[in-house]
Design an enzyme around this catalytic site. Structure first.
Site, short mmCIF file in Angstrom:
data_model
loop_
_atom_site.label_atom_id
_atom_site.label_comp_id
_atom_site.label_asym_id
_atom_site.label_seq_id
_atom_site.Cartn_x
_atom_site.Cartn_y
_atom_site.Cartn_z
N ASP A 64 -5.45 0.71 8.30
CA ASP A 64 -5.32 0.52 6.82
C ASP A 64 -6.01 -0.69 6.24
O ASP A 64 -5.89 -0.92 5.12
CB ASP A 64 -3.76 0.35 6.60
CG ASP A 64 -3.16 1.64 6.68
OD1 ASP A 64 -3.62 2.83 6.54
OD2 ASP A 64 -1.72 1.81 6.80
N ALA B 226 8.87 -5.27 6.70
CA ALA B 226 8.11 -4.90 7.95
C ALA B 226 8.15 -3.35 8.40
O ALA B 226 9.38 -3.06 8.44
CB ALA B 226 7.91 -5.95 9.06
N ALA B 227 7.07 -3.01 9.02
CA ALA B 227 7.18 -1.71 9.72
C ALA B 227 7.89 -0.44 8.86
O ALA B 227 8.82 0.23 9.12
CB ALA B 227 7.94 -1.77 11.15
N LYS C 277 0.76 -1.00 -0.12
CA LYS C 277 -0.22 -0.01 -0.20
C LYS C 277 0.78 1.26 -0.06
O LYS C 277 1.69 1.15 0.81
CB LYS C 277 -0.85 -0.19 1.32
CG LYS C 277 -1.57 1.16 1.38
CD LYS C 277 -1.40 1.62 3.15
CE LYS C 277 -0.10 2.18 3.51
NZ LYS C 277 0.10 2.87 4.83
#
Ligand code: ATP
Length: 269
Positions: free
Chosen positions: A127, A91-92, A11
């Site tokens: 999200d 990630a993150a 995204k």
């Protein structure tokens, strides 16, 4: 039984305006969100108890238990499944990895079980509603208002410099929490000039947390990006290029120059 597979695209927040904060602490956002043709893959098989295996090139450090949003999504759906999560996204990283994985699990479970998810997607994360749509949308409220929009297909390079930016610290660093919303999207043409006028309000405070984001944005501009900006709360940034070939060539050069960064060309829509 063969697993049901679903793609969990990255995204990208092309814009991210922070327009207010509710009394309960949640931030009000106005964001133009698109999805990439790069992402994770989830495979779901009905089982007698929950199981999660994380595989793929970015599996390291990703929880493989009830902390994982895939697991939480399956629990919210209300049926035990064995999940394989093939991790390709850092990630993150501000590209909704966990949220997109959760949305993909819901999609796969709907297909495998033959029934709709009746739960509350927003409860899994701000999200998750937009990731369930997985196509260009304007997201507002605290993430619960998702309106599909039409934007031109964009050719991007995505870069993550390998630094995790703590989202709460980025929000705390905002100079103002009541900023102007996005301007109305242009009907036809003139999309890039319009986009250039919009913002990611989280970029300045993220730059304070992780100055390397400034290096990423400069590298994208130097490589010929017409526009470069951070996604989400960082640290991933996108640069927009003329066409797929230009994006791929820039991605190759940038990866060679910075072997430690995650660099990929992507089509956004
Ligand atoms: P956003 O773009 O919405 O800010 P993000 O990219 O910052 O999302 P995630 O990739 O979801 O955030 O990772 C945030 C944290 O959540 C990670 O540090 C990890 O411990 C945990 N996590 C839970 N589920 C997942 C998942 N499926 N993939 C990656 N991380 C996960």
């Amino acid at each position: 039984m063969a697993p049901t597979e679903a793609f969990a695209p990255a995204k990208i927040n092309l814009t991210l305006h922070v327009t207010g904060q509710r009394a309960d602490g949640y931030h009000l956002l106005d964001s133009l969100v698109v999805f990439a043709d790069v992402g994770d893959v989830v495979r779901v098989t009905p089982a007698s108890e929950m199981l999660l295996q994380v595989t793929g090139p970015r599996a390291s450090g990703v929880p493989d238990d009830a902390r994982n949003l895939c697991w939480k999504a399956a629990e919210a759906f209300g049926a035990p499944v064995a999940i394989e999560l093939e991790k390709h996204l850092p990630a993150a990283a501000g590209i909704g990895g966990g949220s997109s994985d959760a949305a993909a699990v819901l999609r796969a479970m709907e297909a495998a079980m033959g029934r709709r998810f009746e739960g509350h997607a927003l409860a899994l994360g701000a999200d998750v509603p937009v990731c369930r749509l997985a196509r260009a949308a304007r997201m507002s409220g605290i993430g619960e208002i998702v309106e599909p929009v039409t934007v031109p297909v964009l050719h991007a390079v995505l870069i993550n410099p390998g630094v995790e930016v703590p989202t709460p610290a980025v929000f705390r660093g905002l100079a103002s929490k009541t900023n102007a919303p996005m301007d109305v999207l242009p009907e036809k043409g003139a999309f890039l000039p319009w986009l250039a006028e919009q913002r990611n309000d989280l970029e300045p405070p993220a730059l304070v947390q992780a100055p390397v984001i400034g290096d990423v944005l400069s590298a994208l501009s130097d490589a010929g990006a017409a526009l470069s900006r951070m996604s989400g709360s960082g640290a991933t940034c996108f640069g927009l290029f003329e066409d797929a070939a230009a994006a791929e060539q820039a991605a190759r050069r940038l990866q060679q120059a910075q072997p430690g960064w995650w660099v990929t060309a992507a089509r956004l829509s």
